[in-house]
Design an enzyme around this catalytic site. Structure first.
Site, PDB file in Angstrom:
ATOM      1  N   ASP A 177       0.695  -1.118  -0.025  1.00 15.66           N
ATOM      2  CA  ASP A 177       0.029  -0.010  -0.048  1.00 15.66           C
ATOM      3  C   ASP A 177       1.056   1.203  -0.081  1.00 15.66           C
ATOM      4  O   ASP A 177       1.780   1.612   1.078  1.00 15.66           O
ATOM      5  CB  ASP A 177      -0.799  -0.079   1.170  1.00 15.66           C
ATOM      6  CG  ASP A 177      -1.791   1.107   1.317  1.00 15.66           C
ATOM      7  OD1 ASP A 177      -1.386   2.341   0.798  1.00 15.66           O
ATOM      8  OD2 ASP A 177      -3.243   0.905   1.540  1.00 15.66           O
ATOM      9  N   HIS A 178       0.892   2.019  -0.996  1.00 14.15           N
ATOM     10  CA  HIS A 178       2.143   2.903  -1.118  1.00 14.15           C
ATOM     11  C   HIS A 178       2.018   3.891  -0.182  1.00 14.15           C
ATOM     12  O   HIS A 178       3.029   4.739  -0.028  1.00 14.15           O
ATOM     13  CB  HIS A 178       2.292   3.332  -2.589  1.00 14.15           C
ATOM     14  CG  HIS A 178       1.278   4.550  -2.880  1.00 14.15           C
ATOM     15  ND1 HIS A 178       0.044   4.149  -3.552  1.00 14.15           N
ATOM     16  CD2 HIS A 178       1.463   5.857  -2.901  1.00 14.15           C
ATOM     17  CE1 HIS A 178      -0.606   5.141  -3.700  1.00 14.15           C
ATOM     18  NE2 HIS A 178       0.159   6.436  -3.648  1.00 14.15           N
ATOM     19  N   HIS A 240      -5.946   2.993   1.340  1.00 13.79           N
ATOM     20  CA  HIS A 240      -5.065   4.013   1.851  1.00 13.79           C
ATOM     21  C   HIS A 240      -5.591   4.688   2.948  1.00 13.79           C
ATOM     22  O   HIS A 240      -4.964   4.925   4.225  1.00 13.79           O
ATOM     23  CB  HIS A 240      -4.857   5.169   0.590  1.00 13.79           C
ATOM     24  CG  HIS A 240      -4.254   4.445  -0.759  1.00 13.79           C
ATOM     25  ND1 HIS A 240      -3.364   3.554  -0.718  1.00 13.79           N
ATOM     26  CD2 HIS A 240      -4.667   4.726  -1.777  1.00 13.79           C
ATOM     27  CE1 HIS A 240      -3.078   3.370  -1.803  1.00 13.79           C
ATOM     28  NE2 HIS A 240      -3.796   3.757  -2.597  1.00 13.79           N
TER      29      HIS A 240
HETATM   30  C1  BG6 Z   1      -3.606   4.971  -6.261  1.00 13.30           C
HETATM   31  C2  BG6 Z   1      -5.076   4.991  -6.579  1.00 13.30           C
HETATM   32  O1  BG6 Z   1      -3.397   3.773  -5.243  1.00 13.30           O
HETATM   33  O2  BG6 Z   1      -3.578   6.120  -5.248  1.00 13.30           O
HETATM   34  C3  BG6 Z   1      -5.148   5.982  -7.549  1.00 13.30           C
HETATM   35  O3  BG6 Z   1      -5.149   3.686  -7.490  1.00 13.30           O
HETATM   36  C4  BG6 Z   1      -4.779   7.294  -6.668  1.00 13.30           C
HETATM   37  O4  BG6 Z   1      -6.617   6.064  -8.246  1.00 13.30           O
HETATM   38  C5  BG6 Z   1      -3.451   7.071  -6.278  1.00 13.30           C
HETATM   39  O5  BG6 Z   1      -4.991   8.370  -7.802  1.00 13.30           O
HETATM   40  C6  BG6 Z   1      -3.493   8.505  -5.110  1.00 13.30           C
HETATM   41  O6  BG6 Z   1      -1.644   8.273  -4.577  1.00 13.30           O
HETATM   42  P1  BG6 Z   1      -1.150   9.622  -4.266  1.00 13.30           P
HETATM   43  O7  BG6 Z   1       0.133   9.064  -3.578  1.00 13.30           O
HETATM   44  O8  BG6 Z   1      -1.119  10.307  -5.359  1.00 13.30           O
HETATM   45  O9  BG6 Z   1      -2.158  10.115  -3.164  1.00 13.30           O
END
Ligand code: BG6
Length: 488
Positions: A177-178, A240
């Protein structure tokens, strides 16, 4: 920090966008920084019939946008390899032979990471194919990395966990989960458990509510193929926002080990009350305005069906039935095409029990003293703001909100990319920032009933803060209608 072992990093889906945008830049930067490029190799795989040379050329072009060093050419030429891969068992035998040949040629001890940057529907079969040719174990370590979404509901997540565990033990599995790779997210732990002043107030006696907002100004872009099927609850909320929620709400772990932290997060999910579908608002962006430019409706985006009912916005309250949080709502709100890109956690403290100060608002009407708010900003400018009241200069005793402000970038310079942090952890074998099988199932347990509830999807103009009904739900739970604290 443990050493980076010599290894082969195998990327499935190496011709895709994530490989170019995130994985290769993160691996290159990491290898340069740790000075270990000499012993670490990348083997890209995908269906396309590319050669090593083609993969290297594509990588050079993608990386040249971010890096200008000469070392880049050397890295691409010496450390990148490519193997085209179908789905037959012979293909996987070929992959195993190629890995073994590279290991023999470069005198590597047999450590392997397999990163699945693939469509989720092939996660299970890819993992099985790896297991069947013996790539789930080896002379060194073998780790498999799985991108989100992990399953599309509770049942499919369980089934996928079973397929994974038939070949890999949980300590070999890295579910990404990045958001967990973002510095500020990790700093939530430091902030909460390294600062006694906050932890002693982190409970129902002192906190009135917590708002977690993940707003994006962009629309679905070119990703309709995946997103229209998944929807925003699966794309953002189940992973997230839920990660942010558990990190804010968890009890102090017994240690900083991966198991201790992950088990506290699971306890939060298990103490969270089933969500009442009546309190959930789904929205979908209609056309609207951004700074005088018109933005198309979701249904007019490329690849989105004209009659799509996919949600691009979700707002809901979560309630935790435990001693620390009973009665404190956590208000989660996320959507695409909102007015700005901002990820923020606002911890609203209780008001002072007695107000000694007679305040008036801008219109001269009597009003109360604003309660303290702690704002934790993850995007766009990572940091913390503590709102508190001061007396304005002059004779009348008028109070005004001021802020204690901290910004990471001002103190430490640019933050590392989340993927670089996570890839390094995979290579050194630290699972703290990855999602455990129990956690993923507990999270689906919470949200799957909403997927089955067939909720109405209400339109909202692109560039607004979502459907009006979201304001009502959040207001009923004590939140400001528009995220008034959403600026720093
Ligand atoms: C991804 C989603 O996991 O996270 C995307 O699939 C989203 O839809 C993105 O735009 C948002 O990531 P961050 O790091 O830009 O908030």
């Amino acid at each position: 920090m443990p050493n980076i072992d010599p290894h082969i990093f195998v990327i499935f889906g190496a011709t895709g966008d994530l490989t170019k945008r995130k994985l290769l830049p993160a691996l290159y930067h990491l290898m340069q920084e740790k000075d270990v490029a000499a012993n670490c190799y990348v083997l890209g795989t995908a269906r396309s019939d590319w050669s090593d040379e083609r993969f290297r050329r594509e990588a050079r072009e993608a990386l040249a946008e971010q890096f200008s060093e000469r070392a880049l050419l050397r890295w691409c030429d010496q450390n990148l390899f490519y193997q085209s891969l179908g789905s037959d068992s012979q293909d996987y035998e070929g992959l195993r032979d190629r890995i073994q040949a590279l290991e023999a040629e470069h005198d590597l001890p047999g450590n392997r990471a397999f990163y699945l940057s693939l469509p989720p529907r092939v996660y299970g079969s890819t993992i099985e194919a790896l297991g069947e040719v013996g790539l789930n174990g080896g002379p060194g370590w073998s780790r498999v990395v799985i991108e989100k979404p992990f399953g599309h509901d509770l049942e499919s997540a369980r089934a996928l966990n079973d397929r994974v565990h038939a070949h890999f033990s949980e300590d070999q599995v890295y579910r990404i989960d990045h958001y967990l790779g973002k510095e500020t997210v990790q700093n939530l732990l430091a902030f909460r458990f390294g600062n006694a002043i906050f932890e002693s107030m982190w409970n129902r006696d002192r906190i009135e509510r917590v708002e977690i907002t993940v707003a994006e100004d962009l629309g679905v872009g070119e990703r309709a193929g995946y997103y229209d099927d998944a929807g925003h609850l699966r794309d953002m909320m189940q992973n997230h926002l839920t990660q942010l929620f558990t990190l804010v709400a968890m009890e102090p772990p017994s240690s900083m080990s991966a198991d201790a932290i992950r088990s506290e997060k699971v306890k939060v999910l298990r103490s969270t009350r089933p969500i009442d579908p009546e309190e959930v608002v789904f929205g979908q962006y209609a056309d609207g305005q951004f700074d005088d430019t018109s933005a198309p409706a979701y249904r007019d985006e490329p690849g989105v069906p004209d009659d799509s009912t996919t949600e691009t916005f979700v707002a809901l309250p979560l309630h935790i039935d435990n001693w620390r949080w009973q009665g404190v709502p956590f208000l989660l709100r996320t959507g695409k095409r909102l007015p700005e890109k901002r990820t923020q956690i606002a911890v609203h403290f209780e008001c002072a029990p007695v107000s000694l100060f007679q305040q008036t608002d801008e219109d001269g009407q009597p009003c109360g003293v604003d309660p303290n708010v702690l704002l934790i900003t993850l995007q766009p400018d990572e940091g913390f703001d503590l709102h508190f009241e001061v007396k304005t200069p002059g004779e009348a005793f008028q109070l005004e909100t001021q802020k204690l402000r901290f910004r990471y970038e001002e103190a430490y310079g640019p933050m590392p990319d989340a993927y670089e942090t996570l890839l390094q952890d995979i290579i050194v074998g630290d699972q703290t920032l990855f999602v455990h099988s129990d956690e993923v199932e507990a999270s689906w347990e919470l949200y799957t009933p909403l997927l089955d509830a067939d909720l109405d999807v209400q339109p909202y103009p692109a560039g607004s803060w979502g459907p009006d009904a979201a304001d009502d739900v959040l207001r009923t739970n004590g939140a400001a209608t528009t995220p008034s604290t959403l600026s720093s």
